[in-house]
Design an enzyme around this catalytic site. Structure first.
Site, short mmCIF file in Angstrom:
data_model
loop_
_atom_site.label_atom_id
_atom_site.label_comp_id
_atom_site.label_asym_id
_atom_site.label_seq_id
_atom_site.Cartn_x
_atom_site.Cartn_y
_atom_site.Cartn_z
NE ARG A 1 38.91 -32.49 19.74
CZ ARG A 1 38.89 -32.25 19.19
NH1 ARG A 1 38.66 -31.17 18.23
NH2 ARG A 1 38.04 -32.37 17.96
NE ARG B 1 31.41 -42.82 12.23
CZ ARG B 1 32.18 -42.73 11.64
NH1 ARG B 1 32.02 -41.28 10.68
NH2 ARG B 1 32.93 -41.26 12.67
CE LYS C 1 37.06 -44.12 13.97
NZ LYS C 1 36.40 -42.91 14.75
CB THR D 1 38.60 -40.54 5.81
OG1 THR D 1 37.93 -41.37 7.31
CG2 THR D 1 38.60 -39.30 6.59
#
Length: 480
Positions: free
Chosen positions: A85, A44, A230, A288
């Site tokens: 963000r 990845r 995802k 994860t």
């Protein structure tokens, strides 16, 4: 073309695939070679932390090491996607409980000595209602919205913490109006297409239309790469079945997902996603924090071992390493631990298959018969020939234990796509003009590489010509 192996000899056979993320800890050629020979299946590339020069160099390096070792792996580009963000601060700020803070989605200044922090999403003021929660820096800081205007979102600090530059923001339960692909994403995708990337993972997928946007982008550039959706927020969970149907594969990205939903819901969502993907015959990745402690520690925690075991028991197609192999101190050991746990769990499961899989066609039922026959014989496997990869995917969805699926293809794209599929060992091989010659070539290769032994029996799924009619068949053949 001699058959190109995707994996190691039979003693290393593993149903669950392993994905590792490339980074400083794993980019060295020697370490790459060790990881590839250790049995990783997919590499990845995380475009949230990569520029184009580095990405090109790494793609070439991975392929060079594959060519040198004779073992081939697939390449996955993880597209960053739209992120919300905070902006830059002159210095980190220690927030206190009940302190007021203004988030500025549009240019502005602080009021009444209230700390003001810019945000890169202009629509924030229209999207978050009073009383909603804003999570900052992976949920370490929790804010409650107390007032909003288009230019200012005033919040009260509920859970305090240290606020630094460009911290990630999550908006649990809020439907945001962000594009599926940013300008950066499109540039990264173009690079990936030019370099022949096999999989693109799309971050923060909210609905099936997001997949369609990337699909059109790839089609316009002539790419046959597969799309991995995802699952990272509540919108994706609400639209899960539609997203799975539109995508080629799914990644349960438990980092952001664990921030967006209550922690106790996460195992249920993971199970629901895995079960739905198997039912719809789409590969599913659990990602994860699988070995997060091994970023610093040479051994995993007992809870991490159980977490990997749970993913393997659920028959997820792949388990993924992120920080463990990008910045961690023990990338090779992480892969080795994953292999050990997966091998132990897979070896403990008795023979059987997924009886709940909907079988829609007679061909589906023929494939079920093939795996049932192979399991009843014992020490057998199914040999299948494919150009699209669809037959091996159906065989995989049947989740037949103790029944290797040897998939031979003459299509390099299908070969690499099958590297992500549970229980399938793909091989790239030219097909001969006569089917019998192709079958003999496949058997000879498996025998030569130690996958089978003389006297073993294999179940072959193929078709034969009867006059002008093509008939699907199952053949039971000895290895000679």
């Amino acid at each position: 073309m001699n058959p190109a192996p995707a994996s190691l000899p039979k003693e290393a056979y593993r149903l669950t695939k392993i994905i590792f993320t490339l980074g400083p800890a794993s980019a060295d050629e020697k370490m790459l070679e060790q990881l590839i020979l250790a049995g990783v299946d997919v590499c990845r590339l995380n475009m949230a932390h990569a520029d184009h020069a580095w990405t090109r160099n790494m793609i070439q390096r991975v392929r060079a090491v594959c060519a040198r070792t004779g073992r081939h792996i697939a390449l996955l580009m993880d597209v960053k996607g739209p992120e919300i963000r905070t902006g830059d601060l002159a210095a980190p700020v220690e927030l206190a409980v009940d302190q007021l803070i203004d988030l500025l989605p549009q240019p502005g200044e602080s009021e009444h000595r209230i700390l003001a922090v810019s945000v890169n999403y202009p629509g924030l003021g229209q999207d978050v209602p009073v009383g909603s929660t804003i999570l900052v820096d992976s949920g370490l800081i929790r804010l409650e919205v107390v007032a909003t205007t288009p230019a200012r979102v005033r919040c009260r600090v509920v859970v305090a913490g240290r606020l630094g530059n460009r911290r990630h923001i999550n908006l649990p339960g809020i439907k945001v109006r962000l594009p599926a692909l940013t300008a950066k994403d499109r540039a990264d995708v173009a690079l990936g297409v030019a370099e022949g990337i096999d999989f693109f993972a799309l971050s923060f997928v909210r609905e099936a239309d997001d997949i369609d946007i990337l699909r059109r982008c790839l089609t316009e550039q002539g790419s046959t790469a597969r799309i991995i959706a995802k699952i990272e927020d509540q919108s994706a969970i609400a639209n899960l079945d539609e997203i799975i149907a539109a995508a080629d594969a799914v990644m349960v990205a438990r980092g952001d997902l664990g921030i967006e939903v209550p922690m106790e819901e996460l195992p249920l969502i993971q199970k629901r996603a895995v079960d739905a993907c198997i039912r719809l015959r789409k590969p599913v990745i659990v990602a994860t924090h699988l070995l997060e402690s091994m970023i610093q520690s040479p051994v995993p925690t007992r809870a991490e071992v159980s977490d990997i075991a749970s993913a393997v028991w659920s028959t997820a197609d792949a388990i993924m390493l992120s920080g463990e192999t990008t910045t961690g101190r023990y990338p090779l050991e992480c892969v080795q631990f994953m292999k050990r746990v997966a091998g132990r769990i897979e070896g403990s499961v008795t023979k059987g298959y997924n009886t709940a899989l909907p079988l829609k066609t007679h061909k589906d039922r023929l494939l079920r018969s093939a795996i049932t026959l192979a399991q009843e014989i014992g020490e057998s496997g199914v040999v299948v020939f494919t150009r699209s990869g669809l037959l091996p995917q159906t065989l995989s969805a049947l989740r037949a234990t103790r029944c290797p699926i040897y998939a031979f293809t003459d299509n390099p794209h299908a070969f690499r796509h099958l590297l992500l599929v549970w229980g399938v060992e793909p091989f790239l091989m030219d097909f001969a003009p006569q089917p019998e010659e192709t079958i003999r070539g496949a058997f000879a290769y498996l025998l030569r590489r130690g996958w089978v032994q003389p006297g073993d029996w294999l179940v072959v799924v193929t078709n034969v010509l009867a006059g002008e009619q093509t008939i699907d068949t199952i053949q039971l053949r000895p290895v000679e």
